[in-house]
Design a protein around this motif. Sequence first.
Motif, PDB file in Angstrom:
ATOM      1  N   THR A 211      -9.758   5.670   4.624  1.00 24.72           N
ATOM      2  CA  THR A 211      -9.396   5.388   3.230  1.00 24.72           C
ATOM      3  C   THR A 211      -8.347   4.274   3.167  1.00 24.72           C
ATOM      4  OG1 THR A 211      -9.887   7.658   2.591  1.00 24.72           O
ATOM      5  CG2 THR A 211      -8.423   6.436   1.125  1.00 24.72           C
ATOM      6  N   GLY A 212      -7.344   4.373   4.048  1.00 25.19           N
ATOM      7  CA  GLY A 212      -6.303   3.342   4.098  1.00 25.19           C
ATOM      8  C   GLY A 212      -6.856   1.988   4.524  1.00 25.19           C
ATOM      9  N   VAL A 213      -7.704   1.985   5.547  1.00 26.07           N
ATOM     10  CA  VAL A 213      -8.290   0.733   6.046  1.00 26.07           C
ATOM     11  C   VAL A 213      -9.088   0.058   4.931  1.00 26.07           C
ATOM     12  CG1 VAL A 213      -9.996  -0.259   7.634  1.00 26.07           C
ATOM     13  CG2 VAL A 213      -8.397   1.479   8.470  1.00 26.07           C
TER      14      VAL A 213
ATOM     15  N   LEU B   3     -13.991  -4.996   4.515  1.00 26.28           N
ATOM     16  CA  LEU B   3     -14.438  -4.384   5.767  1.00 26.28           C
ATOM     17  C   LEU B   3     -15.482  -3.291   5.491  1.00 26.28           C
ATOM     18  CD1 LEU B   3     -10.949  -4.029   7.505  1.00 26.28           C
ATOM     19  CD2 LEU B   3     -12.769  -5.628   8.144  1.00 26.28           C
TER      20      LEU B   3
ATOM     21  N   ALA C 157      -3.171  13.645   4.510  1.00 28.14           N
ATOM     22  CA  ALA C 157      -4.031  12.512   4.148  1.00 28.14           C
ATOM     23  C   ALA C 157      -3.200  11.280   3.785  1.00 28.14           C
ATOM     24  CB  ALA C 157      -4.932  12.905   2.979  1.00 28.14           C
TER      25      ALA C 157
ATOM     26  N   ALA D  80      -1.780  -4.256   5.857  1.00 28.98           N
ATOM     27  CA  ALA D  80      -0.876  -4.093   4.705  1.00 28.98           C
ATOM     28  C   ALA D  80       0.394  -3.360   5.119  1.00 28.98           C
ATOM     29  CB  ALA D  80      -1.587  -3.315   3.596  1.00 28.98           C
TER      30      ALA D  80
ATOM     31  N   LEU E 295     -15.224   6.390  -2.513  1.00 24.20           N
ATOM     32  CA  LEU E 295     -14.889   5.119  -1.881  1.00 24.20           C
ATOM     33  C   LEU E 295     -16.123   4.607  -1.167  1.00 24.20           C
ATOM     34  CD1 LEU E 295     -11.425   5.605  -1.447  1.00 24.20           C
ATOM     35  CD2 LEU E 295     -12.082   3.798   0.063  1.00 24.20           C
TER      36      LEU E 295
ATOM     37  N   GLY F 141      -2.117   9.659   6.972  1.00 24.74           N
ATOM     38  CA  GLY F 141      -3.277   9.023   7.618  1.00 24.74           C
ATOM     39  C   GLY F 141      -3.622   7.723   6.927  1.00 24.74           C
ATOM     40  N   ALA F 142      -3.604   7.738   5.591  1.00 23.98           N
ATOM     41  CA  ALA F 142      -3.993   6.546   4.828  1.00 23.98           C
ATOM     42  C   ALA F 142      -3.022   5.393   5.056  1.00 23.98           C
ATOM     43  CB  ALA F 142      -4.083   6.887   3.337  1.00 23.98           C
TER      44      ALA F 142
ATOM     45  N   LEU G 196      -9.042   0.502   1.636  1.00 28.14           N
ATOM     46  CA  LEU G 196      -8.297   0.057   0.452  1.00 28.14           C
ATOM     47  C   LEU G 196      -7.436  -1.165   0.757  1.00 28.14           C
ATOM     48  CD1 LEU G 196      -7.291   3.438  -1.204  1.00 28.14           C
ATOM     49  CD2 LEU G 196      -8.979   1.787  -1.984  1.00 28.14           C
ATOM     50  N   ALA G 197      -6.937  -1.258   2.000  1.00 26.36           N
ATOM     51  CA  ALA G 197      -6.104  -2.410   2.351  1.00 26.36           C
ATOM     52  C   ALA G 197      -6.963  -3.660   2.516  1.00 26.36           C
ATOM     53  CB  ALA G 197      -5.309  -2.133   3.618  1.00 26.36           C
ATOM     54  N   ASN G 198      -8.197  -3.499   2.920  1.00 26.69           N
ATOM     55  CA  ASN G 198      -9.110  -4.639   3.051  1.00 26.69           C
ATOM     56  C   ASN G 198     -10.533  -4.221   2.668  1.00 26.69           C
ATOM     57  OD1 ASN G 198     -10.599  -6.870   3.666  1.00 26.69           O
ATOM     58  ND2 ASN G 198      -9.865  -7.087   5.777  1.00 26.69           N
TER      59      ASN G 198
ATOM     60  N   MET H 170      -3.399  10.924  -2.736  1.00 28.71           N
ATOM     61  CA  MET H 170      -4.312  11.585  -1.803  1.00 28.71           C
ATOM     62  C   MET H 170      -4.373  13.094  -2.063  1.00 28.71           C
ATOM     63  SD  MET H 170      -5.636   9.153  -0.042  1.00 28.71           S
ATOM     64  CE  MET H 170      -6.412   9.897   1.403  1.00 28.71           C
TER      65      MET H 170
ATOM     66  N   TYR I 131     -14.902   3.511  -6.153  1.00 32.52           N
ATOM     67  CA  TYR I 131     -13.442   3.507  -6.258  1.00 32.52           C
ATOM     68  C   TYR I 131     -12.850   2.102  -6.225  1.00 32.52           C
ATOM     69  CZ  TYR I 131      -8.616   5.063  -5.676  1.00 32.52           C
ATOM     70  OH  TYR I 131      -7.288   5.273  -5.851  1.00 32.52           O
TER      71      TYR I 131
ATOM     72  N   ALA J 214      -5.022  -2.314   8.873  1.00 32.47           N
ATOM     73  CA  ALA J 214      -5.826  -3.341   8.205  1.00 32.47           C
ATOM     74  C   ALA J 214      -4.938  -4.475   7.682  1.00 32.47           C
ATOM     75  CB  ALA J 214      -6.640  -2.725   7.073  1.00 32.47           C
TER      76      ALA J 214
ATOM     77  N   GLY K 230      -3.807   3.829   8.389  1.00 31.62           N
ATOM     78  CA  GLY K 230      -5.043   3.040   8.296  1.00 31.62           C
ATOM     79  C   GLY K 230      -4.797   1.710   7.598  1.00 31.62           C
ATOM     80  N   ALA K 231      -4.046   1.751   6.488  1.00 31.15           N
ATOM     81  CA  ALA K 231      -3.777   0.529   5.716  1.00 31.15           C
ATOM     82  C   ALA K 231      -2.957  -0.462   6.537  1.00 31.15           C
ATOM     83  CB  ALA K 231      -3.040   0.881   4.426  1.00 31.15           C
TER      84      ALA K 231
ATOM     85  N   THR L 142      -9.128  10.036   6.236  1.00 26.83           N
ATOM     86  CA  THR L 142      -7.875   9.599   5.609  1.00 26.83           C
ATOM     87  C   THR L 142      -7.469   8.225   6.132  1.00 26.83           C
ATOM     88  OG1 THR L 142      -6.274  10.570   7.201  1.00 26.83           O
ATOM     89  CG2 THR L 142      -7.160  12.025   5.514  1.00 26.83           C
ATOM     90  N   PHE L 143      -7.592   8.008   7.428  1.00 24.75           N
ATOM     91  CA  PHE L 143      -7.286   6.691   8.007  1.00 24.75           C
ATOM     92  C   PHE L 143      -8.267   5.646   7.437  1.00 24.75           C
ATOM     93  CE2 PHE L 143      -4.379   7.359  11.743  1.00 24.75           C
ATOM     94  CZ  PHE L 143      -4.249   8.736  11.654  1.00 24.75           C
TER      95      PHE L 143
ATOM     96  N   TYR M  27     -10.701   0.383  -9.058  1.00 22.08           N
ATOM     97  CA  TYR M  27      -9.300   0.030  -8.828  1.00 22.08           C
ATOM     98  C   TYR M  27      -9.045  -1.451  -9.159  1.00 22.08           C
ATOM     99  CZ  TYR M  27      -4.558   0.564  -7.276  1.00 22.08           C
ATOM    100  OH  TYR M  27      -3.188   0.623  -7.271  1.00 22.08           O
TER     101      TYR M  27
ATOM    102  N   VAL N  34     -15.583  -1.619  10.943  1.00 24.38           N
ATOM    103  CA  VAL N  34     -14.567  -0.757  11.533  1.00 24.38           C
ATOM    104  C   VAL N  34     -15.212   0.605  11.779  1.00 24.38           C
ATOM    105  CG1 VAL N  34     -12.274   0.270  11.267  1.00 24.38           C
ATOM    106  CG2 VAL N  34     -12.771  -1.932  10.190  1.00 24.38           C
TER     107      VAL N  34
ATOM    108  N   PHE O  32       0.851  -1.198   0.000  1.00 30.65           N
ATOM    109  CA  PHE O  32       0.000   0.000   0.000  1.00 30.65           C
ATOM    110  C   PHE O  32       0.876   1.234   0.000  1.00 30.65           C
ATOM    111  CE2 PHE O  32      -2.418   3.483   1.831  1.00 30.65           C
ATOM    112  CZ  PHE O  32      -3.620   3.395   1.134  1.00 30.65           C
TER     113      PHE O  32
END
Lengths: 381, 280
Positions: free
Chosen positions: B82-84, B91, A65, A78, B118, A68-69, B86-88, A60, B261, A76, A72-73, B79-80, B265, B50, A30
């Motif tokens: 978005t990461g969560v 969820l 951002a 990654a 998203l 932050g992303a 996209l990684a899974n 982003m 999104y 989860a 978050g990833a 933003t967090f 993707y 989540v 990621f």
Amino acid sequence: MNALKSGGCQLLLQGNEAIVEGAIAAGCRFFAGYPITPATEISEVMSYRLPAVDGTFIQMEDEIASMGAIVGASLAGAKSMTATSGPGFSLMQENLGFACIAEVPCVIVNVMRGGPSTGIPTQVSQGDVMQTRWGTHGDHPIIVLSVSTTQDCFSITVKAFNLAEKYRTPVIILADEVVAHTREKIFLPHPGEVEVIDRIRPNMPPDWYIPYEDTSRGVPPMAAFGEGYRYHVTGLVHDSRGFPTQRPDEVKGLMSRLFRKINQHFFDIQMVEEEATEDAEVLTVAYGSVARSARRATREARARGIKAGMIQLVTLWPFPRQVVEPMLRKVRAVLVPELNVGQVSREVKRVNQGVTRVETLNRIDGNLITPEEILSRLLKI
Amino acid sequence: MAEVTKLIHKYLRHHKKFPHVWCPGCGNGILLGALIRAIDRTRLEKDEIVIVSGIGCSGRLSVYVDFNTLHTTHGRALTFATGVKLANPKLHVIVIMGDGDATAIGGNHFIHAARRNLNLTAIVINNSIYGMTGGQYSPTTPYGSLATTSLYGNIEQAFSIAELAAMAGASMVSRGTVYHTKLLDDLIEKAIQKRGFSVVEVISHCHTQYGRRNKMGNAADMLLWQKNSAVRMEKARTLSHEEMKDKFSIGVLVDRDLPVYTEEYGKVKEMAKKAMTQMR
């Protein structure tokens, strides 16, 4: 050449491209970023390399951002990374602190350019050394690695991910404009030959999982969201279950463990490269692209009969004092060349405590320090 | 066991984390109730959900619920999230923000998350004030209102959060209140089930910091204010601008199908893999 025999390949790559290859070899899946000179190529290459290996790239709206992303990833599951330069790195400080306190592994690349502010976007500098250490507010430990060659860009990036995963901490890779844009030959090992470390995941039943438990290593196992361990992650100071606390013993427990998990593994984290240090009388301490000039100057000084040696700092933070300090006691004088008005030299002086003479060589005009400049100082020192 | 007790036992971290930090009468508790009722109706597993929150009174909601919970920095929850996501992508990510959180410090992230579309659910609880820090004016404080940083009356114009989200490109946008709880349950349930970025603006009250200073009475009085000021979306569309003065619409503002999104993707991944194979 060993890399070729074991199924690796030889390529002509730019430092920024080699960072991407290192990240993917380390398991990065990621990437979130925002365009900025001189780090943009990392985003560009990531945007087509990651989806091809089932990873995700996203551009982003800004660097806040992006940071932050990637946090978050990582939560989860990654392995995640972002890349930027000074102005963007300043914006990342807020969520970088979050990654420190919530113990979220991730890698941040800062390709240094001249500053402050917009500065000189296309020229080289090493002005962000102290920012990487203390950029985000509050007491916190951090790991910072510097790269000086394209080969480093690959191998140190792999190490950065390994340290991030092993110690559940953000790791910063400090590159600079010269190393990022230098195109040179590099050996990429076969993926099977790369040592990759993954975070330790919990193996107990969810009811027994204590997400921020103090283990002997100081690094608790980390569950990914969705795996059945429903726990709380916060940027507030928290107890061992992750919930906010103001109890002095719990506050102290968390803060002490954050430092301990780095300090007690100092020897694993501390990395330097030495050149002709065994009998050295004058020592150069350098890092980043300046280390290449220093290495050549050291060799040329030797050719002229001067007992010169050098230490290249790969780990900048925590400062590798266990290697530097004994060396300072053996030499007549130390030269610290760097592209700022004196950031690592302050650290060398702090460790030195007046034992030997520490001289600085600073250049802040947007150009690299040349081997000749270092050599002429070594001849006079 | 009563239905509500079952929900409390199932979804709240009640044995560890209560009493909560909110003032008696606060709308955040009503939203919390609506959220767990809506989630229960979707029949999603707790492990698949989540909850991401920002900073402020609303940000504390994530502590109390038994899901994967992430309490982020101020304004950055999306933003967090978005990461969560996209990684899974499996969820279900629900983001809880306040008005200052989502539209002041997080305004940039809010419009871009809507534009990007998203598959996230954003719930913005709007009480027209920064409550936790003691009552400073926010981007939704009405013109002329009193706050600790606008002692002579607020001279800024307020954002309308639902309309902002709709203009920015969200797939579904709705507005409810903490008075109209049955409607709120429905809106949140629909938002969670919507494919794409969905926003629920929840009009609430801060009687402690906003109502008190602006002579709007106690919590019950402010709930009555919501009852009297809310107009159903269908009816609001027939009223003139003048007739809607000092009132707001509730219900679904926008519900449209746009490219999502994560699905887009997926196509990028296929193309990138194909290109890489051809290169070899």
